[in-house]
Each structure stands twice: as C-alpha cells, then as structure tokens.
Scaffold this motif. Structure first.
Motif, PDB file in Angstrom:
ATOM      1  N   LEU A 168       0.856  -1.185   0.000  1.00  0.00           N
ATOM      2  CA  LEU A 168       0.000   0.000   0.000  1.00  0.00           C
ATOM      3  C   LEU A 168       0.891   1.233   0.000  1.00  0.00           C
ATOM      4  CD1 LEU A 168      -2.719   1.531   0.393  1.00  0.00           C
ATOM      5  CD2 LEU A 168      -2.449   1.126   2.848  1.00  0.00           C
ATOM      6  N   VAL A 169       0.655   2.121  -0.978  1.00  0.00           N
ATOM      7  CA  VAL A 169       1.523   3.285  -1.170  1.00  0.00           C
ATOM      8  C   VAL A 169       0.702   4.567  -1.000  1.00  0.00           C
ATOM      9  CG1 VAL A 169       3.153   4.438  -2.701  1.00  0.00           C
ATOM     10  CG2 VAL A 169       2.939   1.954  -2.768  1.00  0.00           C
ATOM     11  N   PRO A 170       0.714   5.172   0.192  1.00  0.00           N
ATOM     12  CA  PRO A 170       0.132   6.501   0.353  1.00  0.00           C
ATOM     13  C   PRO A 170       1.173   7.567   0.001  1.00  0.00           C
ATOM     14  CG  PRO A 170       0.889   5.701   2.463  1.00  0.00           C
ATOM     15  CD  PRO A 170       1.212   4.616   1.453  1.00  0.00           C
ATOM     16  N   GLY A 171       0.708   8.800  -0.151  1.00  0.00           N
ATOM     17  CA  GLY A 171       1.649   9.904  -0.288  1.00  0.00           C
ATOM     18  C   GLY A 171       1.745  10.513  -1.662  1.00  0.00           C
ATOM     19  N   LEU A 172       1.014   9.993  -2.645  1.00  0.00           N
ATOM     20  CA  LEU A 172       0.949  10.690  -3.926  1.00  0.00           C
ATOM     21  C   LEU A 172       0.037  11.907  -3.784  1.00  0.00           C
ATOM     22  CD1 LEU A 172       0.663   7.872  -6.616  1.00  0.00           C
ATOM     23  CD2 LEU A 172       2.608   9.340  -6.163  1.00  0.00           C
ATOM     24  N   GLY A 173       0.196  12.853  -4.679  1.00  0.00           N
ATOM     25  CA  GLY A 173      -0.699  14.006  -4.673  1.00  0.00           C
ATOM     26  C   GLY A 173      -0.350  14.977  -3.575  1.00  0.00           C
ATOM     27  N   ALA A 174      -1.211  15.077  -2.558  1.00  0.00           N
ATOM     28  CA  ALA A 174      -1.062  16.110  -1.536  1.00  0.00           C
ATOM     29  C   ALA A 174       0.263  16.018  -0.790  1.00  0.00           C
ATOM     30  CB  ALA A 174      -2.229  16.031  -0.540  1.00  0.00           C
ATOM     31  N   GLN A 175       0.816  14.800  -0.638  1.00  0.00           N
ATOM     32  CA  GLN A 175       2.075  14.644   0.091  1.00  0.00           C
ATOM     33  C   GLN A 175       3.306  14.694  -0.814  1.00  0.00           C
ATOM     34  OE1 GLN A 175       2.200  11.745   3.358  1.00  0.00           O
ATOM     35  NE2 GLN A 175       0.015  11.400   3.054  1.00  0.00           N
ATOM     36  N   GLY A 176       3.103  14.791  -2.128  1.00  0.00           N
ATOM     37  CA  GLY A 176       4.219  15.080  -3.018  1.00  0.00           C
ATOM     38  C   GLY A 176       4.944  13.910  -3.616  1.00  0.00           C
ATOM     39  N   GLY A 177       4.422  12.681  -3.488  1.00  0.00           N
ATOM     40  CA  GLY A 177       5.084  11.534  -4.089  1.00  0.00           C
ATOM     41  C   GLY A 177       5.051  11.583  -5.612  1.00  0.00           C
ATOM     42  N   ASP A 178       6.051  10.978  -6.252  1.00  0.00           N
ATOM     43  CA  ASP A 178       6.189  10.996  -7.702  1.00  0.00           C
ATOM     44  C   ASP A 178       5.748   9.654  -8.279  1.00  0.00           C
ATOM     45  OD1 ASP A 178       8.351  10.246 -10.093  1.00  0.00           O
ATOM     46  OD2 ASP A 178       7.484  12.254 -10.221  1.00  0.00           O
ATOM     47  N   ALA A 179       4.744   9.680  -9.169  1.00  0.00           N
ATOM     48  CA  ALA A 179       4.162   8.434  -9.678  1.00  0.00           C
ATOM     49  C   ALA A 179       5.171   7.597 -10.447  1.00  0.00           C
ATOM     50  CB  ALA A 179       2.952   8.748 -10.565  1.00  0.00           C
ATOM     51  N   GLU A 180       5.963   8.212 -11.298  1.00  0.00           N
ATOM     52  CA  GLU A 180       6.925   7.446 -12.084  1.00  0.00           C
ATOM     53  C   GLU A 180       7.926   6.745 -11.174  1.00  0.00           C
ATOM     54  OE1 GLU A 180      10.163   7.951 -15.742  1.00  0.00           O
ATOM     55  OE2 GLU A 180       9.127   9.707 -14.942  1.00  0.00           O
ATOM     56  N   ALA A 181       8.440   7.459 -10.186  1.00  0.00           N
ATOM     57  CA  ALA A 181       9.405   6.857  -9.264  1.00  0.00           C
ATOM     58  C   ALA A 181       8.777   5.706  -8.490  1.00  0.00           C
ATOM     59  CB  ALA A 181       9.942   7.923  -8.306  1.00  0.00           C
ATOM     60  N   VAL A 182       7.520   5.877  -8.071  1.00  0.00           N
ATOM     61  CA  VAL A 182       6.822   4.830  -7.324  1.00  0.00           C
ATOM     62  C   VAL A 182       6.658   3.582  -8.171  1.00  0.00           C
ATOM     63  CG1 VAL A 182       4.563   4.189  -6.367  1.00  0.00           C
ATOM     64  CG2 VAL A 182       5.636   6.344  -5.707  1.00  0.00           C
ATOM     65  N   LEU A 183       6.214   3.742  -9.398  1.00  0.00           N
ATOM     66  CA  LEU A 183       5.972   2.580 -10.260  1.00  0.00           C
ATOM     67  C   LEU A 183       7.277   1.864 -10.593  1.00  0.00           C
ATOM     68  CD1 LEU A 183       3.184   1.612 -11.387  1.00  0.00           C
ATOM     69  CD2 LEU A 183       3.156   3.907 -10.418  1.00  0.00           C
ATOM     70  N   GLN A 184       8.309   2.609 -10.903  1.00  0.00           N
ATOM     71  CA  GLN A 184       9.589   1.985 -11.226  1.00  0.00           C
ATOM     72  C   GLN A 184      10.156   1.227 -10.031  1.00  0.00           C
ATOM     73  OE1 GLN A 184      12.025   5.172 -12.783  1.00  0.00           O
ATOM     74  NE2 GLN A 184      11.074   5.072 -14.808  1.00  0.00           N
ATOM     75  N   ALA A 185       9.918   1.753  -8.840  1.00  0.00           N
ATOM     76  CA  ALA A 185      10.477   1.132  -7.635  1.00  0.00           C
ATOM     77  C   ALA A 185       9.636  -0.024  -7.118  1.00  0.00           C
ATOM     78  CB  ALA A 185      10.623   2.183  -6.535  1.00  0.00           C
ATOM     79  N   GLY A 186       8.300   0.060  -7.283  1.00  0.00           N
ATOM     80  CA  GLY A 186       7.439  -0.817  -6.518  1.00  0.00           C
ATOM     81  C   GLY A 186       6.713  -1.922  -7.236  1.00  0.00           C
ATOM     82  N   LEU A 187       6.682  -1.908  -8.570  1.00  0.00           N
ATOM     83  CA  LEU A 187       5.962  -2.967  -9.269  1.00  0.00           C
ATOM     84  C   LEU A 187       6.621  -4.326  -9.021  1.00  0.00           C
ATOM     85  CD1 LEU A 187       5.271  -1.258 -12.710  1.00  0.00           C
ATOM     86  CD2 LEU A 187       3.556  -1.868 -10.988  1.00  0.00           C
ATOM     87  N   ASN A 188       5.796  -5.370  -8.959  1.00  0.00           N
ATOM     88  CA  ASN A 188       6.339  -6.711  -8.784  1.00  0.00           C
ATOM     89  C   ASN A 188       6.549  -7.373 -10.150  1.00  0.00           C
ATOM     90  OD1 ASN A 188       3.806  -7.582  -9.634  1.00  0.00           O
ATOM     91  ND2 ASN A 188       3.142  -8.248  -7.602  1.00  0.00           N
ATOM     92  N   ALA A 189       6.851  -8.652 -10.150  1.00  0.00           N
ATOM     93  CA  ALA A 189       7.166  -9.353 -11.402  1.00  0.00           C
ATOM     94  C   ALA A 189       5.967  -9.437 -12.336  1.00  0.00           C
ATOM     95  CB  ALA A 189       7.684 -10.756 -11.090  1.00  0.00           C
ATOM     96  N   GLN A 190       4.752  -9.345 -11.789  1.00  0.00           N
ATOM     97  CA  GLN A 190       3.538  -9.385 -12.612  1.00  0.00           C
ATOM     98  C   GLN A 190       3.107  -7.990 -13.073  1.00  0.00           C
ATOM     99  OE1 GLN A 190       3.668 -11.335  -9.549  1.00  0.00           O
ATOM    100  NE2 GLN A 190       4.434 -12.869 -10.983  1.00  0.00           N
TER     101      GLN A 190
END
Length: 271
Positions: A209-231
């Motif tokens: 579970l990844v909170p913090g996008l939007g109002a808290q300033g997280g970057d979607a591209e960085a999150v996806l590159q870091a967090g996606l699994n093998a599927q």
C-alpha cells in the motif's frame, strides 16, 4: 474469497492500481451535501458511485469518522460498498498496535464489526500485535513499514547492529516469519521511492500500500519503477484528499472521477 484474491482480481479485471481513501472532512463538502442528513455517507456514496470502476480498493480512515461520532455513517458506507460493489476490497485504515486481548478486540472491530477485507496495523510491539489479525486467514493485515510522513526516517531508517535499517528488518520478518497465512501486505510511502525499491526486493510479490501521492508530493513514475512486482502489479496506490476534494462545488463527484482516472492512466503509463 481472500483479500489477496479480491485485490488481484481488481488489478487485472479493471486494469487499475488506484485506491481511493475515504477520509471525510465535512468542512470541505459542497454546501448541498454538507446540509443533508447523514452528510458523510451521502458524500462517500457519491464518490464511490463516480469512481467504482476505476479503483482496486477503497480505504476509509477510521479517525475521520470516530472524531465526529460518525461510526454509523462509516458502517453505512461499508454496507453500501458490500451491497453495490462487493468485488471491491475495503481497507480499514486504523493503524492498530496493541497486544493480547486488546489486539483481539481491535481485530474483531475491523473484521467482524465493520467487515473490512483488510486493516492497517503498527508492528512496533512485534508479532504479538500482528497475530490476532493474521489469524483471520481470508482477511488482509497491512503492516506499517516505511511511511510517507516527513519524520518517518527518525525511527524507520535507524540502523540496527546488523547494519540493516529498521524498515528493512520489518519487511524481512513480515515476509519471512509473519506471512504464513499469505495475508500480509506492507505500507511504504510514495515519498520514499528508494526505500520502496529495497522493500520490493525483500518481499517479492507481496502487496504494498503506497500513500503519499498528490497532496504529500510523491512521484508516480518513481513509485511505479520502484514498486511494481514481477507481474507488473502488486501496488495499492492511494490518494485521498487529491481525489475527494478536487472540487468543492456541485461537480465534486465528476471532479473526483476525473482525478481518479488521471491517476490510473498515469500509473498505467509506467506499468
């Protein structure tokens, strides 16, 4: 159906990693809703009806209801979700963190009183905190690991004698020792993509579970590159205020849908 299976089905059938946090702030409701009976439920219902085909989960934050003595409207919201959209997982965000009979009662509250599919739990007191929740084999236990708040690193990034940061140790024992029933997930904030990448390496395909996008300033591209699994899934990307209060006018539900769709498309761009 287990929490894991419901979540996987939503990822695949609706091509979405987006979770909408149902965190009501009545002072930000449009006047037409704020003045209505059961305003919180009316607001939530409009948001749900506008976004249900775009989400993998909803996440009500229990404090936003308890502080207003609105637990009945939380129950109404959950009952509505189960009756109208039963395939969408409900994540109750309560961050419980006690032991013994108290933890057992918190687990009963989440899973028996409210009927949530999963609940957030603070692991600071160890396995004794997790076990009363994890024994509900068909429900999810979402364990705080590396959170999105600015001061999270004061504790979570402290290094143990082994040299391992505390958040990595939490991820490791959650995946290795606590997940016998295959119903654990972790919380890692969008504001910490380097830590998210490390957690993904440790836990394999476990949901995060990844909170913090939007109002808290997280970057979607960085999150996806870091967090996606093998599927190319495995993430529950939560947005609350950025979706709920995209407009404070009578078009609030349409604006919420637009923001949800935008976030889904943004996430899918990097999958």
């Amino acid at each position: 159906m287990t929490f894991y299976q419901k979540l996987k089905d939503r990822w695949q059938a609706h091509n979405t990693l987006v979770c909408v946090g149902l965190d009501p702030l009545p002072e930000q409701f449009p006047a037409t809703v704020a003045d209505a009976p059961n305003a919180i439920f009316a607001f939530n219902r409009a948001i749900i009806d506008a976004t249900h085909d775009l989400v993998c989960a909803y996440k009500p934050q229990i404090a936003h209801y308890a502080a207003l003595a609105a637990e009945d409207q939380l129950q109404q919201t959950l009952d509505y979700l189960r009756s109208q959209y039963p395939d969408i997982p409900i994540l109750l965000d309560s961050k419980r963190g006690d032991i013994g009979s108290t933890a057992e009662q918190y687990a009963r509250e989440a899973f028996e009183r409210y009927g949530a599919d999963a609940v957030t739990v603070n692991p600071y007191m160890g396995w004794d905190t997790i076990q009363p929740f994890a024994q509900y084999r068909d429900r999810g236990v979402i364990v705080l690991c590396r959170t999105s708040n600015p001061s999270a690193g004061e504790l979570q990034n402290l290094h143990l004698d082994s040299g391992e940061p505390l958040f990595e140790h939490v991820a490791r024992i959650a995946a290795r020792d606590w997940n016998a029933n295959r119903n654990l997930a972790l919380v890692v904030g969008a504001t910490a993509p380097a830590e998210l990448a490390r957690v993904r390496q440790i836990v394999g395909d476990m949901p995060i579970l990844v909170p913090g996008l939007g109002a808290q300033g997280g970057d979607a591209e960085a999150v996806l590159q870091a967090g996606l699994n093998a599927q190319r899934d495995g993430l529950i990307i939560n947005s609350s205020r950025g979706i709920l209060y995209a407009s404070q006018g009578n078009d609030f539900a349409a604006a919420a849908r637009h923001e949800t769709e935008t976030l889904r498309e943004l996430a899918n761009r990097y999958r």
